[in-house]
Design a protein around this motif. Structure first.
Motif, short mmCIF file in Angstrom:
data_model
loop_
_atom_site.label_atom_id
_atom_site.label_comp_id
_atom_site.label_asym_id
_atom_site.label_seq_id
_atom_site.Cartn_x
_atom_site.Cartn_y
_atom_site.Cartn_z
N ASP A 299 -7.37 -23.54 -5.37
CA ASP A 299 -7.06 -23.87 -6.76
C ASP A 299 -6.83 -25.38 -6.89
O ASP A 299 -5.91 -25.91 -6.28
N GLY A 300 -7.68 -26.04 -7.66
CA GLY A 300 -7.56 -27.49 -7.82
C GLY A 300 -8.24 -28.22 -6.67
O GLY A 300 -9.17 -29.00 -6.87
N GLU B 297 -0.96 -30.50 -12.44
CA GLU B 297 -1.68 -29.67 -13.40
C GLU B 297 -0.94 -28.37 -13.61
O GLU B 297 -0.86 -27.83 -14.71
N GLU B 298 -0.38 -27.85 -12.51
CA GLU B 298 0.27 -26.55 -12.56
C GLU B 298 1.62 -26.60 -13.27
O GLU B 298 2.11 -25.58 -13.74
N HIS C 270 -7.37 -31.22 -9.89
CA HIS C 270 -5.99 -31.54 -9.50
C HIS C 270 -5.73 -31.15 -8.04
O HIS C 270 -6.40 -30.27 -7.50
N HIS D 252 -13.92 -25.53 -10.62
CA HIS D 252 -12.68 -24.81 -10.36
C HIS D 252 -13.02 -23.42 -9.86
O HIS D 252 -14.10 -22.91 -10.16
#
Ligand SMILES: [Zn+2]
Length: 408
Positions: free
Chosen positions: A90-91, A124-125, A79, A188
Motif C-alpha cells: 500500500d503506497g 497519506e494514511e 505515499h 496503487h
C-alpha cells in the motif's frame, strides 16, 4: 520493460523498514522507519539520475529535467507511510513504480521535453496525525501555515517537532503552484478483490468515491466505579457505544457503495475502576454519490445530538471532506491506450478508497491505475501483489509518462 528483479529488491528493502518486524508494516511519518525509507528512496533517485529535494512536509521529489525551460512536470508516485500493522504494498508499490519509471528513462537515455518527477509522499494514511492525505493536500495548497502548526499526533508531538526530530525542514515551501504540474500519475494496489477475481492485470480508475471523516467527542462525568450508583452516572462510554452500534442502520438503505466505519475509539481516563468521563471516536463515511454522503451526515449529526441529555455533552468535528472525484479523461484514455499497446488486460474501475490522486485531480490532470491485491486484502500483514503485475503497471506508467513528457 520494467525490471522485475529490481522491483523485487525495492519491495524487500522497503519491507525491512517497519517498526513492527514480523507483524506487518508500521511506518509512521517522520519515524525512524520513515527516515530509513527516505534515505533509500533518495539514494535510488540519485542513482537514476534525478535531482532530489524535499518540501516543507517531507515529500521527496526526484526530478529529471526536460529540454523545455520552465516547463511543468509529469509527476509519478504515491505515499510511503503506512497504517499500523499494514502490508508491504500500500503506497510503497506506487513509490517503487515511480522509481522504476525513472530507471527506465535512464536506461533508455530518454531526454524528455517536459520534466519527469518521481514523488514520494508522507502521511497519506493519517495514521499519525489524523485526517489523511496530508502530503498531497500540502502540495496543493490545502493546508494553511497556521493550521499546519496546530497539527499534533496523539502524544502531543507537533508535525514541526516530528519533522525536526527526523532532520527535516518544515519551513521549506509546501505548496507548489499548479502551473508547475502537467499531470500526476499514481499506481496503487486495488485493496479489493475485483481484479484478481476477473483475472485482469490493470484497473484504470475512472472515479474515486467521496469520503468524510468525523471525530466525535462524548463527555460525561467521571466517578468511582464502586461508589457511584447506576442511576447517577453520566457514562461517556455507554453513550458512545450506543451511537456506534446505531451507525450501520443509518446507511442500510443507501446505494452507490455507501459504507460507514468506526475504526478509532479512545476512552478517558481509561482506568478499570473509573467511570469514563470522555470518549472520542472516528466515523469514516464513503460513497460514490455525494448526495448520499450528505444524507448520511445529516442523520449521523442528528443521532449524535440526540444523545446530548442526562448530563452528556456531544460534539462532532469534521476532519476531512472530499467529494467524489472523476479523474482526467485525457489521462485515462492515455493509460488505456498504453495498456492496449502493451497487450495488458485492463478494465475501468471506481476506487472505494481515497488516494493522493484525487487531491491532485482538482489542480492537475490526474490518473490512477490499480494492480490486483491477493484475496483482496489490504491494511494487514497478508497484503500482497505479484511482482509481475507491479511490473506491468510500471510499463503502463512508463508508456504514459513518456507520452506526456513528449512535446505536444
Ligand atoms: Zn495507499
Amino acid at each position: 520493460m520494467a525490471n522485475e528483479e529490481r522491483i523485487n529488491h525495492h519491495i524487500e528493502t522497503f519491507s525491512q523498514f517497519t517498526a513492527t518486524p514480523n507483524e506487518g508494516m508500521t511506518r509512521y511519518s517522520y519515524s525512524p522507519e520513515d527516515v530509513k525509507t527516505r534515505t533509500y528512496i533518495k539514494e535510488k533517485m540519485e542513482e537514476y539520475g534525478l535531482t532530489v529535494r524535499e518540501d516543507g512536509l517531507g515529500t521527496i521529489y526526484g526530478k529529471l529535467e526536460g529540454t523545455l525551460e520552465n516547463a511543468p512536470s509529469v509527476l509519478v508516485g504515491s505515499h510511503f507511510d503506512s497504517v499500523p500493522h499494514g502490508g508491504n504494498f500500500d503506497g510503497t508499490a506506487g513509490v517503487i513504480a515511480g522509481l522504476e519509471v525513472a530507471a527506465l528513462f535512464q536506461e533508455r537515455k530518454i531526454q524528455p521535453t517536459y520534466p519527469l518527477e518521481v514523488i514520494a509522499m508522507v502521511e497519506e494514511e493519517g495514521s499519525r496525525f489524523g485526517g489523511g492525505l496530508m502530503g498531497s493536500r500540502g502540495i496543493n495548497g490545502l493546508i494553511d501555515e497556521e493550521d499546519f502548526h496546530l497539527i499534533r499526533d496523539k502524544d502531543g508531538i507537533s508535525v514541526v517537532e516530528a519533522m525536526q526530530e527526523a532532520g527535516l525542514d518544515s519551513t521549506l515551501p509546501k505548496h507548489r503552484n499548479a502551473k508547475t504540474m502537467k499531470a500526476f500519475l499514481e499506481l496503487h494496489i486495488e485493496q479489493g478483490p475485483i481484479l484478481e477475481e476477473e483475472n485482469i492485470s490493470i484497473g484504470v480508475v475512472d472515479a474515486i468515491v467521496g469520503l468524510t471523516q468525523l471525530e466525535v467527542t462524548v463527555e460525561g462525568k467521571a466517578g468511582h466505579a464502586g461508589t457511584t450508583p447506576m442511576d447517577r452516572r453520566s457514562d461517556a462510554l455507554i453513550t458512545a457505544a450506543t451511537i456506534v452500534t446505531e451507525l450501520p442502520k443509518i446507511v442500510q438503505d443507501e446505494k452507490n457503495g455507501t459504507v460507514i466505519t468506526t475504526g478509532q475509539f479512545h476512552v478517558y481516563p481509561n482506568g478499570a475502576n473509573v467511570i469514563p468521563d470522555k470518549v472520542t471516536f472516528t466515523i469514516d463515511l464513503r460513497s460514490g454519490e455525494e448526495a448520499s454522503i450528505q444524507r448520511v451526515m445529516e442523520k449521523v449529526e442528528a443521532l449524535i445530538a440526540s444523545h446530548q441529555k442526562g448530563g452528556m455533552k456531544t460534539s462532532v468535528e469534521q476532519q476531512l471532506y472530499i467529494q467524489p472525484k472523476e479523474l482526467s479523461q485525457e489521462v485515462r484514455s492515455s493509460l488505456k491506450e498504453s495498456t492496449e499497446k502493451l497487450g495488458i488486460s485492463h478494465i475501468p474501475m471506481q476506487s472505494g478508497a481515497g488516494h493522493d490522486a484525487m487531491v491532485f485531480s482538482d489542480f492537475t490532470k490526474a490518473g490512477l491505475i490499480f494492480i490486483p491485491s491477493k484475496d483482496g486484502l489490504s491494511h494487514c500483514p497478508e497484503e500482497w501483489s505479484d511482482i509481475e503485475h507491479l511490473a506491468q503497471g510500471v510499463d503502463v506508467l512508463f508508456e504514459t509518462a513518456k507520452k506526456l513528457t513528449e512535446a505536444e
